[in-house]
Design a protein around this motif. Sequence first.
Motif, PDB file in Angstrom:
ATOM      1  N   ASP A 185      -4.864   0.328  -1.476  1.00 46.02           N
ATOM      2  CA  ASP A 185      -3.909   0.493  -2.569  1.00 46.02           C
ATOM      3  C   ASP A 185      -3.195   1.835  -2.369  1.00 46.02           C
ATOM      4  N   ARG A 193      -1.719   1.776 -10.376  1.00 45.81           N
ATOM      5  CA  ARG A 193      -2.507   1.403  -9.202  1.00 45.81           C
ATOM      6  C   ARG A 193      -3.994   1.495  -9.545  1.00 45.81           C
ATOM      7  N   ARG A 194      -4.810   0.709  -8.838  1.00 43.06           N
ATOM      8  CA  ARG A 194      -6.207   0.572  -9.230  1.00 43.06           C
ATOM      9  C   ARG A 194      -7.170   1.464  -8.454  1.00 43.06           C
ATOM     10  N   LEU A 243       0.823  -1.208   0.000  1.00 43.18           N
ATOM     11  CA  LEU A 243       0.000   0.000   0.000  1.00 43.18           C
ATOM     12  C   LEU A 243       0.856   1.256   0.000  1.00 43.18           C
TER      13      LEU A 243
END
Length: 365
Positions: free
Chosen positions: A245, A190-191, A140
Amino acid sequence: MLRSLVRPLKTITGCKAASTTSSIQPGTKYGGKTTVTLIPGDGVGPEICESVTTIFKEMAVPVEFETIELTKHTLKDEGAFNMAVTSLKRNGVGLKGVINRSADFRHHNVEFRGNLDTYANVVRCMSFDGIKTHHTGIDLIAIRENTEGEYSCLEHESVPGVVESFKVITREKSLRIAKFAFDYALEHKRRKVTCIHKANIMKLSDGLFKQCCKEVSELYPTIDYDEQIVDNTCQQLVINPQQFDVMVMPNLYGNLVSNLAAGLVGGAGVVPSKSYGSEIAVFEPGARHTWMEMKGMYVANPVAMVLSSAFMLKHLTLHDAGDKLIQAVKLVLNKESCKTRDLGGNATTREMTRAILEELNQLYA
């Protein structure tokens, strides 16, 4: 490059263009080498910085360090602080330890961020196979607004026994850090971005921050967006940290969340960070502790500083060297033979450094 991908924020009132990790140019070069400001700081800072300089020398990377001795003691001399700020502005890149608060209660780490406007602090907390923790598979990013909020340092005693402390949240800086977070997520594939707040209680200040994040999110339809109240976030980090995330939050929450997340992956000794301004990048350990009680013992874990320096190499476009250094650190951590006290072993700082160099020799063989 990210600059050709992100959408401009012309449709949002009050937002200036935010810097991104790829839009900040590498620092000053002399004779083919990049000059980097090195501020070892207090406590074990000089010892873990020694690990970095030793590794860089063996790797023969084209980096020249301009070392500034700045501690809570030398900060009595205002010229020393100004010299450090001037050096960082001139070079554009810095590697920094933590400086203890001085006797006059000035917090010079905060003053650095204000003088340099390094507004975006990025802490990466990731699991290592060789470090036994309750959770695995954590990766993260905690992005913290670094210049306002409760860290505005605006306090006074209005009447004896009553102290007021001001929390400052502005639309301009909230939009700026929100844009940085989404740009970072886009650049690093990143999502999701999660806004961390306490708007249920601080309806105006945190409400403004949350509103700005929401506005910016609408310009990034390919990235998921959600929001969490900070106390719930702390619980969710302990229960299911893999759900996170990229996280973006005001200053104080960033301090709490990044330290909590560091504890989930092995502690302060293994978490790197970086802080960005419009024309500067400063790399430092992600959990800001000086460990004064271990000063001079050479038992501190150098991994956080070494990983920070590896990300610095990548920032300087020395990608192969940076990637190999990260890989070497991971290889060392995945073995039981060399771990410092904080990871359950007995290795010294220098022994850990030698182990990293041995892995680098294998990678370059």
